[in-house]
Write a protein that holds these residues in place. Sequence first.
Motif, PDB file in Angstrom:
ATOM      1  N   TYR A 168       0.757  -1.150   0.021  1.00  0.00           N
ATOM      2  CA  TYR A 168       0.161   0.082  -0.072  1.00  0.00           C
ATOM      3  C   TYR A 168       0.770   1.208   0.043  1.00  0.00           C
ATOM      4  O   TYR A 168       0.738   2.151  -0.769  1.00  0.00           O
ATOM      5  CB  TYR A 168      -0.936  -0.007   1.294  1.00  0.00           C
ATOM      6  N   TYR A 206      -2.017   3.220  12.202  1.00  0.00           N
ATOM      7  CA  TYR A 206      -2.296   2.285  10.898  1.00  0.00           C
ATOM      8  C   TYR A 206      -1.366   1.074  11.418  1.00  0.00           C
ATOM      9  O   TYR A 206      -1.489   0.056  10.389  1.00  0.00           O
ATOM     10  CB  TYR A 206      -1.668   3.054   9.653  1.00  0.00           C
ATOM     11  N   PHE A 239      -8.970  -0.695  -6.220  1.00  0.00           N
ATOM     12  CA  PHE A 239      -8.291   0.607  -5.986  1.00  0.00           C
ATOM     13  C   PHE A 239      -7.303   1.046  -7.164  1.00  0.00           C
ATOM     14  O   PHE A 239      -7.570   1.962  -7.441  1.00  0.00           O
ATOM     15  CB  PHE A 239      -7.411   0.005  -4.743  1.00  0.00           C
ATOM     16  N   ASN A 243      -8.186   4.121  -9.583  1.00  0.00           N
ATOM     17  CA  ASN A 243      -7.359   5.441  -9.523  1.00  0.00           C
ATOM     18  C   ASN A 243      -6.490   5.751 -10.949  1.00  0.00           C
ATOM     19  O   ASN A 243      -6.641   6.892 -11.110  1.00  0.00           O
ATOM     20  CB  ASN A 243      -6.355   5.142  -8.249  1.00  0.00           C
ATOM     21  N   ARG A 250      -7.722  12.013 -16.630  1.00  0.00           N
ATOM     22  CA  ARG A 250      -7.602  13.504 -16.491  1.00  0.00           C
ATOM     23  C   ARG A 250      -6.286  13.906 -17.074  1.00  0.00           C
ATOM     24  O   ARG A 250      -6.500  15.032 -17.679  1.00  0.00           O
ATOM     25  CB  ARG A 250      -7.478  13.692 -14.832  1.00  0.00           C
ATOM     26  N   ARG A 270     -14.257  20.132 -18.632  1.00  0.00           N
ATOM     27  CA  ARG A 270     -13.827  18.738 -18.188  1.00  0.00           C
ATOM     28  C   ARG A 270     -14.804  18.002 -18.306  1.00  0.00           C
ATOM     29  O   ARG A 270     -16.094  18.168 -18.447  1.00  0.00           O
ATOM     30  CB  ARG A 270     -13.472  18.887 -16.646  1.00  0.00           C
ATOM     31  N   LEU A 273     -16.218  10.795 -16.189  1.00  0.00           N
ATOM     32  CA  LEU A 273     -16.491   9.366 -16.530  1.00  0.00           C
ATOM     33  C   LEU A 273     -17.855   8.569 -16.073  1.00  0.00           C
ATOM     34  O   LEU A 273     -18.243   8.792 -14.815  1.00  0.00           O
ATOM     35  CB  LEU A 273     -15.106   8.455 -15.978  1.00  0.00           C
ATOM     36  N   HIS A 283     -17.315   6.376  -6.091  1.00  0.00           N
ATOM     37  CA  HIS A 283     -16.167   6.088  -5.451  1.00  0.00           C
ATOM     38  C   HIS A 283     -15.546   4.908  -5.343  1.00  0.00           C
ATOM     39  O   HIS A 283     -15.397   4.075  -4.402  1.00  0.00           O
ATOM     40  CB  HIS A 283     -16.076   6.870  -3.926  1.00  0.00           C
ATOM     41  N   ASN A 285     -12.708   3.663  -6.149  1.00  0.00           N
ATOM     42  CA  ASN A 285     -11.351   3.482  -5.236  1.00  0.00           C
ATOM     43  C   ASN A 285     -11.536   3.568  -3.914  1.00  0.00           C
ATOM     44  O   ASN A 285     -10.550   2.865  -3.307  1.00  0.00           O
ATOM     45  CB  ASN A 285     -10.497   4.793  -5.544  1.00  0.00           C
ATOM     46  N   TYR A 286     -12.551   4.271  -3.270  1.00  0.00           N
ATOM     47  CA  TYR A 286     -12.790   3.938  -1.790  1.00  0.00           C
ATOM     48  C   TYR A 286     -13.247   2.235  -1.481  1.00  0.00           C
ATOM     49  O   TYR A 286     -12.815   1.890  -0.512  1.00  0.00           O
ATOM     50  CB  TYR A 286     -13.927   4.656  -1.366  1.00  0.00           C
ATOM     51  N   ASP A 289      -9.898   0.337  -1.403  1.00  0.00           N
ATOM     52  CA  ASP A 289      -9.318   0.629  -0.363  1.00  0.00           C
ATOM     53  C   ASP A 289      -9.937   0.039   1.112  1.00  0.00           C
ATOM     54  O   ASP A 289      -9.324  -0.463   2.012  1.00  0.00           O
ATOM     55  CB  ASP A 289      -9.381   2.180  -0.095  1.00  0.00           C
ATOM     56  N   ARG A 321     -15.522  11.820   3.920  1.00  0.00           N
ATOM     57  CA  ARG A 321     -14.808  12.470   2.711  1.00  0.00           C
ATOM     58  C   ARG A 321     -15.507  12.244   1.609  1.00  0.00           C
ATOM     59  O   ARG A 321     -15.445  13.204   0.694  1.00  0.00           O
ATOM     60  CB  ARG A 321     -13.534  11.392   2.681  1.00  0.00           C
ATOM     61  N   ASP A 325     -16.353  15.388  -0.900  1.00  0.00           N
ATOM     62  CA  ASP A 325     -16.029  15.443  -2.178  1.00  0.00           C
ATOM     63  C   ASP A 325     -17.368  15.695  -3.134  1.00  0.00           C
ATOM     64  O   ASP A 325     -17.360  16.651  -4.178  1.00  0.00           O
ATOM     65  CB  ASP A 325     -15.375  14.261  -2.860  1.00  0.00           C
ATOM     66  N   LYS A 332     -18.436  22.456  -8.363  1.00  0.00           N
ATOM     67  CA  LYS A 332     -17.399  22.807  -9.460  1.00  0.00           C
ATOM     68  C   LYS A 332     -18.286  22.258 -10.766  1.00  0.00           C
ATOM     69  O   LYS A 332     -18.468  23.255 -11.716  1.00  0.00           O
ATOM     70  CB  LYS A 332     -16.618  21.520  -9.481  1.00  0.00           C
ATOM     71  N   TYR A 333     -19.233  21.536 -10.866  1.00  0.00           N
ATOM     72  CA  TYR A 333     -19.731  20.920 -11.905  1.00  0.00           C
ATOM     73  C   TYR A 333     -21.281  20.976 -12.100  1.00  0.00           C
ATOM     74  O   TYR A 333     -22.057  20.755 -12.977  1.00  0.00           O
ATOM     75  CB  TYR A 333     -19.488  19.413 -12.092  1.00  0.00           C
ATOM     76  N   TYR A 340     -24.545  12.892 -13.296  1.00  0.00           N
ATOM     77  CA  TYR A 340     -23.869  11.837 -13.122  1.00  0.00           C
ATOM     78  C   TYR A 340     -24.423  10.938 -11.904  1.00  0.00           C
ATOM     79  O   TYR A 340     -24.325   9.771 -11.890  1.00  0.00           O
ATOM     80  CB  TYR A 340     -22.366  12.131 -12.651  1.00  0.00           C
TER      81      TYR A 340
END
Length: 353
Positions: A168, A206, A239, A243, A250, A270, A273, A283, A285-286, A289, A321, A325, A332-333, A340
């Motif tokens: 990791y 951790y 993950f 990512n 991007r 921009r 996806l 998410h 990737n979360y 993880d 988180r 986000d 932003k969008y 989305y």
Amino acid sequence: MTPREASQASLEFGGPLGVTVMLVLLPATMFHLLLVVRSGPARLLGPPTYLPGLEELWSPQALLLLFIWLGLQVALYLLPARKVAEGLELKDKSRLRYPINGNSIYDFFLGRELNPRLGSFDFKYFCELRPGLIGWVFINLALLIQEAELRGSPSLAMWLVNAFQLLYVGDALWYEESVLTTMDIIHDGFGFMLAFGDLAWVPFTYSLQAQFLLYHPQPLGLPMALLICLIKVIGYYIFRGANSQKNTFRKNPSDPSVAGLETIPTATGRQLLVSGWWGMVRHPNYLGDLIMALAWSLPCGVSHLLPYFYVLYFTALLVHREARDEQQCLRKYGHAWQEYCKRVPYRIIPYVY
Ligand SMILES: NC(=O)C1=CN([C@@H]2O[C@H](COP(=O)(O)OP(=O)(O)OC[C@H]3O[C@@H](n4cnc5c(N)ncnc54)[C@H](OP(=O)(O)O)[C@@H]3O)[C@@H](O)[C@H]2O)C=CC1
Ligand SMILES: CC(C)CCC[C@@H](C)[C@H]1CC=C2C3=C(CC[C@@]21C)[C@@]1(C)CC[C@H](O)C[C@@H]1CC3
């Protein structure tokens, strides 16, 4: 809404009251975990069996070791051969600033300075990836060596925890550049949360599974070990796949590996996806993880809750988180983000959340 109400409404982490609680709770939780993990009963929710005196908490050798470690990391960070990558452009719409002292604790927690630097030395970027993250690997390794000294050889469970967490951290360093687009770098200041989080919370909490295994050895058979490895591989596959897909897209949307994916255009120019990993949940990737987090705890068996502290904490961190986000992406969008969310209704776990 009055300007004061508006500024209060945009505060995160529960505003001044929430961050005051966190300022006390986070260090207290860390000390609690470090004390109970070495106690016989190792109860996550029970009180520690003993409290160390002040003289036990102070050691000149430990302080010296810490400075040597930080000095070494600074030297490595400053190596001239390193690649220089560009971060996001800042829009300097400056305004006059007035001190609002009632908010000072909030600023202390989240940090007022976004990119504190001394010349080219970036404190936040340095702390995010180096002393704590690499320190975590060395603490794990020290625990593995200590176990070998104590019991003749490291246990299979200890090997797995060390290998999984090394992978990791290695991954984070290998893809170092992608940290530049995280909200920690773009949005959060360098305050107590990140300084304490990066330098103390990461290395000491951790590494809880390896600490637990040193004091509470757990038998682990080969079939179970193989099953845990499979869980880790699945987590890492999701993950890394998620990512890398976003980072490639991007950087270069016409890269052959992402060019065929379906997208939603946004007013910023921009695109978002909407197929591939990012069409599965908002998410992915979360999700990967979290699956990996489970694989780090499973070698510790199921007799104690303590080694699962990371899974519980990390779930809470990622849910919070993700919500932060979402707010930022909505700002932003706008409409494109709502579209989305309609197309990809689940946030982290398909059909569940
Ligand atoms: N172990 C730990 O303690 C922690 C680990 N992590 C891990 O760090 C990594 C980075 O996480 P984090 O910084 O939270 O966020 P992400 O890497 O998930 O990035 C979120 C950003 O991705 C972009 N994005 C969102 N949806 C799409 C889409 N459909 N298409 C294209 N772009 C999209 C948006 O930014 P934009 O559009 O501006 O590009 C959004 O703000 C994750 O793998 C996470 O699991 C995170 C926190 C703690
Ligand atoms: C002390 C608080 C409860 C919370 C502190 C949060 C920090 C420990 C984390 C915030 C975001 C992080 C990221 C990582 C490590 C943990 C912190 C600093 C990574 C560097 C871990 C490796 C991943 O590949 C990238 C992560 C980026 C975010």
